[in-house]
Write a protein that holds these residues in place. Structure first.
Motif, mmCIF file in Angstrom:
data_model
loop_
_atom_site.group_PDB
_atom_site.id
_atom_site.type_symbol
_atom_site.label_atom_id
_atom_site.label_comp_id
_atom_site.label_asym_id
_atom_site.label_seq_id
_atom_site.Cartn_x
_atom_site.Cartn_y
_atom_site.Cartn_z
ATOM 1 N N GLN A 4 32.473 35.666 32.850
ATOM 2 C CA GLN A 4 33.606 34.826 32.449
ATOM 3 C C GLN A 4 33.231 33.887 31.318
ATOM 4 O O GLN A 4 32.081 33.457 31.213
ATOM 5 C CB GLN A 4 34.077 33.971 33.634
ATOM 6 C CG GLN A 4 34.622 34.764 34.794
ATOM 7 C CD GLN A 4 35.737 35.685 34.382
ATOM 8 O OE1 GLN A 4 36.705 35.258 33.778
ATOM 9 N NE2 GLN A 4 35.587 36.979 34.674
ATOM 10 N N TRP A 45 38.125 30.794 36.032
ATOM 11 C CA TRP A 45 37.448 31.701 36.964
ATOM 12 C C TRP A 45 38.174 31.756 38.302
ATOM 13 O O TRP A 45 38.372 32.825 38.883
ATOM 14 C CB TRP A 45 35.986 31.265 37.140
ATOM 15 C CG TRP A 45 35.272 31.837 38.329
ATOM 16 C CD1 TRP A 45 34.620 31.134 39.291
ATOM 17 C CD2 TRP A 45 35.134 33.214 38.682
ATOM 18 N NE1 TRP A 45 34.083 31.983 40.219
ATOM 19 C CE2 TRP A 45 34.389 33.277 39.881
ATOM 20 C CE3 TRP A 45 35.578 34.415 38.114
ATOM 21 C CZ2 TRP A 45 34.069 34.469 40.522
ATOM 22 C CZ3 TRP A 45 35.258 35.613 38.765
ATOM 23 C CH2 TRP A 45 34.511 35.624 39.939
ATOM 24 N N LYS A 46 38.628 30.622 38.786
ATOM 25 C CA LYS A 46 39.372 30.590 40.056
ATOM 26 C C LYS A 46 40.605 31.496 39.989
ATOM 27 O O LYS A 46 40.990 32.106 40.975
ATOM 28 C CB LYS A 46 39.798 29.149 40.351
ATOM 29 C CG LYS A 46 40.538 28.961 41.669
ATOM 30 C CD LYS A 46 40.811 27.482 41.920
ATOM 31 C CE LYS A 46 41.324 27.237 43.323
ATOM 32 N NZ LYS A 46 42.594 27.896 43.629
ATOM 33 N N ALA A 47 41.211 31.597 38.794
ATOM 34 C CA ALA A 47 42.470 32.318 38.661
ATOM 35 C C ALA A 47 42.302 33.799 38.327
ATOM 36 O O ALA A 47 43.282 34.530 38.248
ATOM 37 C CB ALA A 47 43.330 31.643 37.599
ATOM 38 N N VAL A 48 41.073 34.267 38.102
ATOM 39 C CA VAL A 48 40.864 35.688 37.814
ATOM 40 C C VAL A 48 41.348 36.516 39.015
ATOM 41 O O VAL A 48 41.060 36.181 40.165
ATOM 42 C CB VAL A 48 39.362 35.962 37.533
ATOM 43 C CG1 VAL A 48 39.060 37.444 37.556
ATOM 44 C CG2 VAL A 48 38.983 35.354 36.190
ATOM 45 N N ALA A 49 42.096 37.574 38.745
ATOM 46 C CA ALA A 49 42.803 38.297 39.810
ATOM 47 C C ALA A 49 41.875 38.787 40.927
ATOM 48 O O ALA A 49 42.134 38.550 42.115
ATOM 49 C CB ALA A 49 43.580 39.467 39.224
ATOM 50 N N ALA A 50 40.788 39.429 40.550
ATOM 51 C CA ALA A 50 39.879 39.973 41.568
ATOM 52 C C ALA A 50 39.277 38.848 42.407
ATOM 53 O O ALA A 50 39.049 38.996 43.610
ATOM 54 C CB ALA A 50 38.763 40.777 40.898
ATOM 55 N N HIS A 51 39.048 37.728 41.766
ATOM 56 C CA HIS A 51 38.488 36.598 42.486
ATOM 57 C C HIS A 51 39.527 36.010 43.440
ATOM 58 O O HIS A 51 39.202 35.592 44.555
ATOM 59 C CB HIS A 51 38.017 35.542 41.471
ATOM 60 C CG HIS A 51 37.271 34.398 42.089
ATOM 61 N ND1 HIS A 51 37.182 33.167 41.507
ATOM 62 C CD2 HIS A 51 36.587 34.301 43.257
ATOM 63 C CE1 HIS A 51 36.479 32.350 42.279
ATOM 64 N NE2 HIS A 51 36.101 33.020 43.347
ATOM 65 N N GLU A 52 40.797 36.021 43.032
ATOM 66 C CA GLU A 52 41.841 35.517 43.928
ATOM 67 C C GLU A 52 41.941 36.378 45.189
ATOM 68 O O GLU A 52 42.126 35.863 46.285
ATOM 69 C CB GLU A 52 43.196 35.490 43.203
ATOM 70 C CG GLU A 52 43.286 34.359 42.189
ATOM 71 C CD GLU A 52 44.719 34.000 41.842
ATOM 72 O OE1 GLU A 52 45.540 34.940 41.729
ATOM 73 O OE2 GLU A 52 45.011 32.802 41.697
ATOM 74 N N LEU A 53 41.817 37.687 45.012
ATOM 75 C CA LEU A 53 41.835 38.588 46.170
ATOM 76 C C LEU A 53 40.670 38.270 47.107
ATOM 77 O O LEU A 53 40.825 38.210 48.328
ATOM 78 C CB LEU A 53 41.734 40.047 45.713
ATOM 79 C CG LEU A 53 43.009 40.656 45.159
ATOM 80 C CD1 LEU A 53 42.734 42.067 44.652
ATOM 81 C CD2 LEU A 53 44.089 40.676 46.240
ATOM 82 N N GLN A 62 41.290 35.202 49.056
ATOM 83 C CA GLN A 62 42.218 35.436 50.168
ATOM 84 C C GLN A 62 41.484 36.076 51.354
ATOM 85 O O GLN A 62 41.659 35.663 52.506
ATOM 86 C CB GLN A 62 43.365 36.336 49.685
ATOM 87 C CG GLN A 62 44.466 36.510 50.715
ATOM 88 C CD GLN A 62 45.118 35.168 51.070
ATOM 89 O OE1 GLN A 62 45.494 34.409 50.202
ATOM 90 N NE2 GLN A 62 45.199 34.860 52.369
#
Lengths: 152, 152
Positions: B89, B118-126, B129
């Protein structure tokens, strides 16, 4: 805690509650002594929960270290003693620590001044000196202001 | 790294350098392949030194977690994948992590905006969760500005 519990149980003592992680962040077990009193046994050097810090802002001191290969006498005792001593300082909010190859200890303080006060405590200065001379191959201390906190 | 090295040596490969901690903070070993090329083998999920951060100020994200008791499939793979993804990132400066009962991961970023990115990167959000749903009993995320740094 668990090792001590095993020894206590083997000795035949009356166990009232087996080792468990408590909501206040310590792992403990409970015994009943011969007079009927309850004894709660825990170990304050085994953090099992994030530190219960207040609303930001406050100060975090991140101590990241790499030990020397030799296992120097006095290290574990000093480290435990320093954690106890820190907890008695003004402005102390809590501590978190974990160690694998790298050791990370984060202590939390009401302000940068409180964190500096702890750095200057005489016994802690001696421990820092021993750390530089013998225990650590490498370390970094980072003093930071926590601005946001969230979690589960 | 050491486990892989043992397997590689057992297979009869030509070992050029045994596993060692390198000044750049990784543990690696070196092989010679049949064409005479050197191969350096390392593992980027095994930090062995403090992160090489620049002059403050910069941002630290302190992630302290307590795992659920069950060992959920996918956790270790996801954690390793997230460390690799974070390193790619913008604004990434480094990461430190250690786990005992408590897990502590500190990632370092050029700015709070980069950390938020970085918090908002899609894979990281998954992954976040899944962490909330299955892997963590408790965790805290603290976003802090590092103002001072020193060490050995």
């Amino acid at each position: 805690v668990d090792a001590l519990f095993a020894a206590v149980r083997a000795s035949g003592a009356e166990v009232d509650a087996e080792p468990a992680d408590q909501p206040w962040g310590l792992r403990d077990f409970r015994l009943r002594d011969p007079d009927g009193y309850y004894l709660r046994v825990t170990h304050d050097d085994e953090p099992t929960a994030p530190a219960p810090t207040p609303e930001p802002p406050y100060t975090a001191v991140i101590f990241t270290s790499l030990r020397t290969d030799t296992d120097h006498p006095g290290y574990a005792e000093t480290a435990a003693e320093m954690e106890r001593l820190a907890a008695a300082q003004p402005g102390y909010l809590g501590i978190e620590s974990a160690k694998e190859k790298l050791g990370i200890t984060v202590s939390y303080w009401s302000s940068a001044e409180h964190a500096l006060g702890w750095k200057a405590v005489a016994a802690h200065e001696l421990a820092q000196q021993a750390g530089r001379d013998r225990w650590y191959r490498q370390y970094r201390v980072r003093v930071a202001t926590v601005e946001r906190e969230y979690g589960l």
